[in-house]
Write a protein that holds these residues in place. Structure first.
Motif, mmCIF file in Angstrom:
data_model
loop_
_atom_site.group_PDB
_atom_site.id
_atom_site.type_symbol
_atom_site.label_atom_id
_atom_site.label_comp_id
_atom_site.label_asym_id
_atom_site.label_seq_id
_atom_site.Cartn_x
_atom_site.Cartn_y
_atom_site.Cartn_z
ATOM 1 N N TRP A 117 -38.275 88.356 35.245
ATOM 2 C CA TRP A 117 -38.347 88.781 36.381
ATOM 3 C C TRP A 117 -39.199 88.789 37.279
ATOM 4 C CZ3 TRP A 117 -36.096 83.658 37.918
ATOM 5 C CH2 TRP A 117 -35.324 83.362 36.974
ATOM 6 N N SER A 118 -39.641 90.294 36.435
ATOM 7 C CA SER A 118 -40.576 90.647 37.504
ATOM 8 C C SER A 118 -41.865 90.467 37.322
ATOM 9 C CB SER A 118 -40.567 92.392 37.259
ATOM 10 O OG SER A 118 -39.186 93.470 37.002
ATOM 11 N N CYS A 119 -42.494 89.835 36.414
ATOM 12 C CA CYS A 119 -43.575 88.579 36.138
ATOM 13 C C CYS A 119 -43.492 87.433 37.353
ATOM 14 C CB CYS A 119 -43.646 88.273 35.404
ATOM 15 S SG CYS A 119 -43.871 90.105 33.295
ATOM 16 N N VAL A 120 -42.379 86.571 37.345
ATOM 17 C CA VAL A 120 -42.067 86.183 38.256
ATOM 18 C C VAL A 120 -42.516 86.228 39.467
ATOM 19 C CG1 VAL A 120 -40.427 84.369 39.049
ATOM 20 C CG2 VAL A 120 -40.645 84.835 37.120
ATOM 21 N N ALA A 121 -41.421 87.561 39.790
ATOM 22 C CA ALA A 121 -41.859 88.132 41.571
ATOM 23 C C ALA A 121 -43.188 88.303 41.872
ATOM 24 C CB ALA A 121 -40.999 89.416 41.480
ATOM 25 N N PHE A 122 -43.711 88.635 40.465
ATOM 26 C CA PHE A 122 -45.255 89.730 40.464
ATOM 27 C C PHE A 122 -46.144 88.749 41.446
ATOM 28 C CE2 PHE A 122 -49.365 91.052 38.652
ATOM 29 C CZ PHE A 122 -49.694 91.853 39.883
ATOM 30 N N GLY A 123 -46.274 87.479 39.937
ATOM 31 C CA GLY A 123 -46.641 85.778 40.635
ATOM 32 C C GLY A 123 -46.970 85.375 41.895
ATOM 33 N N VAL A 124 -45.815 85.645 42.663
ATOM 34 C CA VAL A 124 -45.188 84.756 43.898
ATOM 35 C C VAL A 124 -46.039 85.439 45.105
ATOM 36 C CG1 VAL A 124 -43.322 84.321 45.427
ATOM 37 C CG2 VAL A 124 -43.548 83.645 43.417
ATOM 38 N N VAL A 125 -45.762 87.137 44.684
ATOM 39 C CA VAL A 125 -46.161 88.275 46.057
ATOM 40 C C VAL A 125 -47.896 87.567 46.148
ATOM 41 C CG1 VAL A 125 -46.911 90.357 45.880
ATOM 42 C CG2 VAL A 125 -44.490 89.242 45.836
ATOM 43 N N CYS A 126 -49.017 87.641 44.343
ATOM 44 C CA CYS A 126 -50.231 87.467 44.443
ATOM 45 C C CYS A 126 -50.832 86.137 44.960
ATOM 46 C CB CYS A 126 -50.556 87.829 42.828
ATOM 47 S SG CYS A 126 -50.428 89.667 42.533
ATOM 48 N N PHE A 127 -50.087 85.388 44.874
ATOM 49 C CA PHE A 127 -50.105 83.780 44.344
ATOM 50 C C PHE A 127 -50.008 82.923 45.947
ATOM 51 C CE2 PHE A 127 -50.905 83.727 39.954
ATOM 52 C CZ PHE A 127 -52.370 83.734 40.137
ATOM 53 N N VAL A 128 -48.643 83.515 46.171
ATOM 54 C CA VAL A 128 -48.561 82.830 47.457
ATOM 55 C C VAL A 128 -49.362 82.980 48.318
ATOM 56 C CG1 VAL A 128 -46.126 82.525 48.998
ATOM 57 C CG2 VAL A 128 -46.265 82.536 46.633
ATOM 58 N N PRO A 129 -49.987 84.427 49.293
ATOM 59 C CA PRO A 129 -50.349 84.728 50.375
ATOM 60 C C PRO A 129 -52.215 84.314 50.129
ATOM 61 C CG PRO A 129 -49.271 86.832 49.458
ATOM 62 C CD PRO A 129 -49.174 85.484 48.480
ATOM 63 N N ALA A 130 -52.531 84.495 48.534
ATOM 64 C CA ALA A 130 -53.572 84.013 48.462
ATOM 65 C C ALA A 130 -53.461 82.361 48.607
ATOM 66 C CB ALA A 130 -54.024 83.319 46.899
ATOM 67 N N ILE A 131 -52.785 81.287 48.397
ATOM 68 C CA ILE A 131 -52.669 79.869 48.413
ATOM 69 C C ILE A 131 -52.691 79.580 49.908
ATOM 70 C CG2 ILE A 131 -51.189 77.924 48.728
ATOM 71 C CD1 ILE A 131 -50.517 78.949 46.111
#
Length: 195
Positions: free
Chosen positions: A45-59
Motif C-alpha cells: 500500500w505504501s508503494c501505491v501511495a508513493f506512486g500516486v504522490v509522485c505521478f499525480v503532481p507530474a500529470i
C-alpha cells in the motif's frame, strides 16, 4: 502439468469420521501464525501511495505527462499495485480470521489436477493441487499451494481427504490412499536443487 499413477490406486487407509470443523492444535496455530506478515500489505500500500504522490503532481504540472498513453500507463501500473496490495491484505485478513476461529475443516473430494509454476528465474517452483471438494462445483476446484514432496506423492483423479484453514485455504493435512501429508511435520523439508 499433470501426472497420473500407472498402477491401480492403493486401498484407502481408514480415516476416523470427523466433523467438518476440528479445533486447531498449538502446532497448527504456530504454522498459520508463521504465514502472517503485517509488513507485506503495508509495503504494497505504501508503494501505491508513493506512486500516486509522485505521478499525480507530474500529470498536473508537467505537460509531457498530459497525454493519453502516459496517463493510461500510470493508471494501469497503479491499479495493478493496488490489486496486489488488496489481495495481500485479504490473504492476511483471512489468516487472522482463521486463527481467531481456531478451526480447520475436514473435507473429501477428488484431486482433479496439479500445476507446477516455474518462471525460470526463482527457485523452487510453486506447486498447486486442484481439488473438487464433495458438494462444491466440480468445474471450479479449490486450489491449494503445496510443497514439492506432496506434489510428487499424489495422483490425479483419485479421492483425497483434506484439512485446511477455511478462509485462507492453507492446506494442513492431505490423505490419499496410504499417503498422509501433515504440513506442520513437513514444513522445513528442503527442496532438491535445480537440475
Amino acid at each position: 502439468m499433470t501426472h497420473d499413477s500407472p498402477a491401480a490406486a492403493p486401498a484407502a487407509a481408514p480415516v476416523p469420521a470427523l466433523a467438518d470443523g476440528v479445533p486447531l492444535d498449538e502446532r497448527e496455530r504456530a504454522f498459520l501464525r508463521a504465514k502472517q506478515s503485517r509488513e507485506a500489505p503495508w509495503v504494497l500500500w505504501s508503494c501505491v501511495a508513493f506512486g500516486v504522490v509522485c505521478f499525480v503532481p507530474a500529470i498536473v504540472f508537467d505537460p509531457d505527462f498530459r497525454n493519453f498513453w502516459a496517463i493510461a500507463g500510470i493508471c494501469v501500473a497503479l491499479g495493478f499495485m493496488a490489486l496486489l496490495a488488496a489481495s495481500e491484505s485479504y490473504d492476511q485478513s483471512s489468516l487472522r480470521d482463521d486463527l481467531a476461529a481456531g478451526i480447520k475443516l475436514w473435507r473429501e473430494g477428488v484431486l482433479t489436477g496439479v500445476m507446477e509454476r516455474d518462471d525460470g528465474e526463482s527457485w523452487p517452483p510453486i506447486y498447486c493441487l486442484y481439488i473438487a471438494l464433495d458438494g462444491d462445483d466440480p468445474e471450479a476446484p479449490t486450489r491449494f499451494s503445496v510443497p514439492w514432496h506432496c506434489y510428487e506423492a499424489v495422483h490425479t483423479d483419485q479421492r483425497v481427504r483434506i484439512a485446511y484453514a477455511p478462509k485462507a485455504l492453507r492446506l494442513l493435512n492431505l490423505i490419499q490412499g496410504e499417503y498422509d501429508y501433515v504440513a506442520v511435520n513437513r514444513q522445513f523439508d528442503v527442496h532438491p536443487p535445480p537440475p
